[in-house]
Scaffold this motif. Structure first.
Motif, mmCIF file in Angstrom:
data_model
loop_
_atom_site.group_PDB
_atom_site.id
_atom_site.type_symbol
_atom_site.label_atom_id
_atom_site.label_comp_id
_atom_site.label_asym_id
_atom_site.label_seq_id
_atom_site.Cartn_x
_atom_site.Cartn_y
_atom_site.Cartn_z
ATOM 1 N N GLU A 1 0.828 -1.210 0.000
ATOM 2 C CA GLU A 1 0.000 0.000 0.000
ATOM 3 C C GLU A 1 0.864 1.264 0.000
ATOM 4 O O GLU A 1 1.804 1.386 0.787
ATOM 5 N N LEU A 2 0.524 2.206 -0.892
ATOM 6 C CA LEU A 2 1.258 3.480 -0.952
ATOM 7 C C LEU A 2 0.706 4.445 0.088
ATOM 8 O O LEU A 2 -0.521 4.577 0.233
ATOM 9 N N ALA A 3 1.596 5.136 0.774
ATOM 10 C CA ALA A 3 1.150 6.175 1.713
ATOM 11 C C ALA A 3 0.634 7.371 0.907
ATOM 12 O O ALA A 3 1.066 7.600 -0.225
ATOM 13 N N ASP A 4 -0.249 8.123 1.526
ATOM 14 C CA ASP A 4 -0.762 9.350 0.902
ATOM 15 C C ASP A 4 0.287 10.445 1.126
ATOM 16 O O ASP A 4 0.165 11.279 2.027
ATOM 17 N N LEU A 5 1.338 10.421 0.298
ATOM 18 C CA LEU A 5 2.487 11.309 0.518
ATOM 19 C C LEU A 5 2.084 12.779 0.479
ATOM 20 O O LEU A 5 2.525 13.579 1.315
ATOM 21 N N ASP A 6 1.205 13.147 -0.474
ATOM 22 C CA ASP A 6 0.771 14.551 -0.576
ATOM 23 C C ASP A 6 0.012 14.969 0.681
ATOM 24 O O ASP A 6 0.280 16.015 1.274
ATOM 25 N N GLY A 7 -0.943 14.133 1.064
ATOM 26 C CA GLY A 7 -1.795 14.456 2.223
ATOM 27 C C GLY A 7 -0.979 14.548 3.509
ATOM 28 O O GLY A 7 -1.178 15.457 4.323
ATOM 29 N N ILE A 8 -0.058 13.609 3.687
ATOM 30 C CA ILE A 8 0.738 13.590 4.918
ATOM 31 C C ILE A 8 1.678 14.798 4.950
ATOM 32 O O ILE A 8 1.808 15.476 5.978
ATOM 33 N N ALA A 9 2.314 15.089 3.809
ATOM 34 C CA ALA A 9 3.232 16.240 3.762
ATOM 35 C C ALA A 9 2.478 17.531 4.078
ATOM 36 O O ALA A 9 2.957 18.378 4.850
ATOM 37 N N ALA A 10 1.263 17.677 3.533
ATOM 38 C CA ALA A 10 0.477 18.898 3.764
ATOM 39 C C ALA A 10 0.038 18.992 5.225
ATOM 40 O O ALA A 10 0.166 20.050 5.857
ATOM 41 N N ALA A 11 -0.463 17.887 5.773
ATOM 42 C CA ALA A 11 -0.930 17.908 7.175
ATOM 43 C C ALA A 11 0.241 18.170 8.115
ATOM 44 O O ALA A 11 0.114 18.915 9.096
ATOM 45 N N ALA A 12 1.384 17.571 7.827
ATOM 46 C CA ALA A 12 2.558 17.755 8.689
ATOM 47 C C ALA A 12 3.018 19.209 8.646
ATOM 48 O O ALA A 12 3.369 19.794 9.675
ATOM 49 N N GLN A 13 2.986 19.786 7.462
ATOM 50 C CA GLN A 13 3.410 21.182 7.329
ATOM 51 C C GLN A 13 2.451 22.095 8.095
ATOM 52 O O GLN A 13 2.878 23.012 8.800
ATOM 53 N N ALA A 14 1.167 21.810 7.979
ATOM 54 C CA ALA A 14 0.156 22.649 8.647
ATOM 55 C C ALA A 14 0.330 22.633 10.167
ATOM 56 O O ALA A 14 0.040 23.627 10.839
ATOM 57 N N HIS A 15 0.792 21.515 10.731
ATOM 58 C CA HIS A 15 0.902 21.398 12.187
ATOM 59 C C HIS A 15 2.349 21.423 12.677
ATOM 60 O O HIS A 15 2.604 21.179 13.861
ATOM 61 N N GLY A 16 3.301 21.714 11.794
ATOM 62 C CA GLY A 16 4.709 21.778 12.210
ATOM 63 C C GLY A 16 5.233 20.446 12.712
ATOM 64 O O GLY A 16 5.989 20.391 13.685
ATOM 65 N N VAL A 17 4.823 19.369 12.063
ATOM 66 C CA VAL A 17 5.176 18.025 12.517
ATOM 67 C C VAL A 17 6.386 17.497 11.733
ATOM 68 O O VAL A 17 6.484 17.677 10.516
ATOM 69 N N THR A 18 7.298 16.849 12.428
ATOM 70 C CA THR A 18 8.472 16.256 11.786
ATOM 71 C C THR A 18 8.072 14.969 11.077
ATOM 72 O O THR A 18 7.416 14.106 11.664
ATOM 73 N N THR A 19 8.484 14.845 9.818
ATOM 74 C CA THR A 19 8.111 13.668 9.025
ATOM 75 C C THR A 19 9.312 12.753 8.838
ATOM 76 O O THR A 19 10.377 13.184 8.379
ATOM 77 N N ILE A 20 9.143 11.480 9.192
ATOM 78 C CA ILE A 20 10.205 10.489 9.040
ATOM 79 C C ILE A 20 9.666 9.373 8.145
ATOM 80 O O ILE A 20 8.692 8.707 8.495
ATOM 81 N N VAL A 21 10.302 9.216 6.988
ATOM 82 C CA VAL A 21 9.782 8.273 5.998
ATOM 83 C C VAL A 21 10.746 7.110 5.815
ATOM 84 O O VAL A 21 11.934 7.310 5.575
ATOM 85 N N ASP A 22 10.222 5.899 5.932
ATOM 86 C CA ASP A 22 10.986 4.711 5.572
ATOM 87 C C ASP A 22 10.637 4.411 4.113
ATOM 88 O O ASP A 22 9.509 4.040 3.798
ATOM 89 N N ALA A 23 11.603 4.611 3.247
ATOM 90 C CA ALA A 23 11.347 4.459 1.807
ATOM 91 C C ALA A 23 11.966 3.180 1.252
ATOM 92 O O ALA A 23 12.190 3.060 0.045
ATOM 93 N N THR A 24 12.229 2.227 2.132
ATOM 94 C CA THR A 24 12.901 0.988 1.713
ATOM 95 C C THR A 24 12.118 0.230 0.639
ATOM 96 O O THR A 24 12.702 -0.347 -0.266
ATOM 97 N N GLN A 25 10.801 0.246 0.749
ATOM 98 C CA GLN A 25 9.998 -0.489 -0.240
ATOM 99 C C GLN A 25 9.588 0.404 -1.416
ATOM 100 O O GLN A 25 8.768 -0.004 -2.240
ATOM 101 N N ALA A 26 10.134 1.608 -1.467
ATOM 102 C CA ALA A 26 9.737 2.549 -2.521
ATOM 103 C C ALA A 26 10.909 2.934 -3.431
ATOM 104 O O ALA A 26 10.805 2.865 -4.657
ATOM 105 N N VAL A 27 12.026 3.326 -2.807
ATOM 106 C CA VAL A 27 13.143 3.834 -3.615
ATOM 107 C C VAL A 27 13.682 2.711 -4.505
ATOM 108 O O VAL A 27 14.013 1.631 -4.034
ATOM 109 N N GLY A 28 13.748 2.992 -5.776
ATOM 110 C CA GLY A 28 14.160 1.985 -6.754
ATOM 111 C C GLY A 28 13.057 1.739 -7.765
ATOM 112 O O GLY A 28 13.324 1.334 -8.890
ATOM 113 N N TRP A 29 11.784 2.006 -7.361
ATOM 114 C CA TRP A 29 10.708 1.879 -8.358
ATOM 115 C C TRP A 29 9.742 3.064 -8.323
ATOM 116 O O TRP A 29 9.165 3.422 -9.343
ATOM 117 N N LEU A 30 9.576 3.684 -7.162
ATOM 118 C CA LEU A 30 8.597 4.774 -7.051
ATOM 119 C C LEU A 30 9.319 6.122 -7.040
ATOM 120 O O LEU A 30 10.110 6.387 -6.139
#
Ligand SMILES: Cc1ncc(COP(=O)(O)O)c(C=O)c1O
Length: 253
Positions: A56-85
Motif C-alpha cells: 500500500e502506498l502512503a498518501d504522501l501529498d496528504g501527509i506532507a500537507a498535514a505535517a506542514q500545517a501542524h509543524g510536525v516532523t516527518t520520518i519516511v521509511d522508503a525501503t519499499q519505494a526507492v528503486g521503483w517509485l
C-alpha cells in the motif's frame, strides 16, 4: 508520534523503545488515515512510503500537507519505494532506505536524506572515524571533529556491499526511475488483471493465496508470504512471461 498500525517493526520499534523510556507516546492509526490523524498534539509522524506487508502506498501529498500545517516532523521509511517509485525526499524531514530491496544491492548499504535544519538537533550518538570531517585524519584521539554535513551521522561502511551497490545504482540511473516505475506497474497490473483484480498503483501485489508460496518456490519462483498473504514484487528484471508463468502456477493463467 503517529505511526501506521501495520508498520514494519524496524520503523515502529525504535519509537516503542522511546515510549517505554517515557520519552514519547506512540499513536497507531490505520495506514490510510495518517494524514487526518496528524493534529496539534503530534510532534512526529513516521511511516513507510510503501508498506512492506501489502504494498500500500502512503498518501504522501496528504501527509506532507498535514505535517506542514501542524509543524510536525516527518520520518519516511522508503525501503519499499526507492528503486521503483519516484519520490521527492525534500518534501520530508528524514527519508531513509535500505538498498537491499528495490535498489538491488547486497545487504549492508543504506541511504538517508535529512533536511538540513534538523541536523543541529540530532545528537550523532553513533559517531565514529567515518563521520569525521576528514575521514583519514579522524582515526585517533580528541577533539571531536565531525563533518558539518549529514555525513557526521554516517557509520563506517560495509565495504563489500558497496561494491555491489555501485553498479546497481548505475544501472538504475541509466534506465531511469520513470521507466522502471512504468515497467514495474505494467507487470503488477498485468498480474492483477490475470487475477481479475482492478489496476493498482503499487509494484507489490499481495493476494489471499498463502498456500501458493511453497508451490511457487518448487517451480523456482520467489515470492514472499507476509501477514498470511502471498506477496509478489515486480521489478525491472521481470518480464510479461514471468507474470504469465506465475498466473499459470496459481491456476489463473
Ligand atoms: C519498510 C521496510 N523498512 C526497512 C526494511 C529493512 O529492515 P532491516 O534493515 O531491519 O532488515 C524492510 C525490510 O523488509 C522494510 O520492508
Amino acid at each position: 508520534v503517529v505511526v501506521p498500525e501495520i508498520e514494519f517493526t524496524s520503523t515502529l520499534f525504535p519509537f516503542l523503545v522511546q515510549e517505554r523510556l517515557g520519552r514519547c507516546t506512540v499513536r497507531l492509526v490505520p495506514a490510510d488515515r495518517i494524514a487526518e490523524a496528524i493534529d496539534a498534539n503530534t510532534d512526529v509522524v513516521a511511516f513507510s512510503a510503501v508498506q512492506m506487508s501489502n504494498g500500500e502506498l502512503a498518501d504522501l501529498d496528504g501527509i506532507a500537507a498535514a505535517a506542514q500545517a501542524h509543524g510536525v516532523t516527518t520520518i519516511v521509511d522508503a525501503t519499499q519505494a526507492v528503486g521503483w517509485l519516484p519520490l521527492d525526499a525534500t518534501r520530508f524531514d528524514a527519508v531513509a532506505c535500505a538498498a537491499y530491496k528495490w535498489l538491488m544491492s547486497p545487504r549492508g548499504t543504506a541511504f538517508m536524506y535529512l533536511r538540513r535544519e534538523l541536523l543541529g538537533a540530532i545528537a550523532p550518538v553513533t559517531a565514529s572515524w567515518y563521520g569525521g570531517e576528514d575521514v583519514h585524519a579522524s582515526y585517533f584521539g580528541p577533539p571531536l571533529r565531525l563533518a558539518e554535513s549529514a555525513r557526521r551521522l554516517d557509520t563506517s561502511p560495509a565495504w563489500f556491499s558497496w561494491v555491489g551497490t555501485r553498479p546497481a545504482l548505475e544501472l538504475l540511473g541509466q534506465i531511469g526511475i520513470e521507466a522502471v516505475h512504468a515497467h514495474d506497474l505494467e507487470l503488477a497490473n498485468r498480474f492483477r488483471a490475470g487475477l481479475g483484480l482492478p489496476a493498482g498503483d503499487s509494484a507489490i501485489v499481495s493476494i489471499d493465496a498463502q498456500d501458493a508460496g511453497a508451490r511457487l518456490a518448487r517451480a523456482g519462483v520467489m515470492a514472499a508470504t507476509r501477514g498470511g498473504r502471498l506477496r509478489t514484487s515486480w521489478h525491472v528484471y521481470n518480464t510479461d512471461e514471468d507474470v504469465d508463468r506465475v498466473l499459470e502456477l496459481l491456476g489463473a493463467g
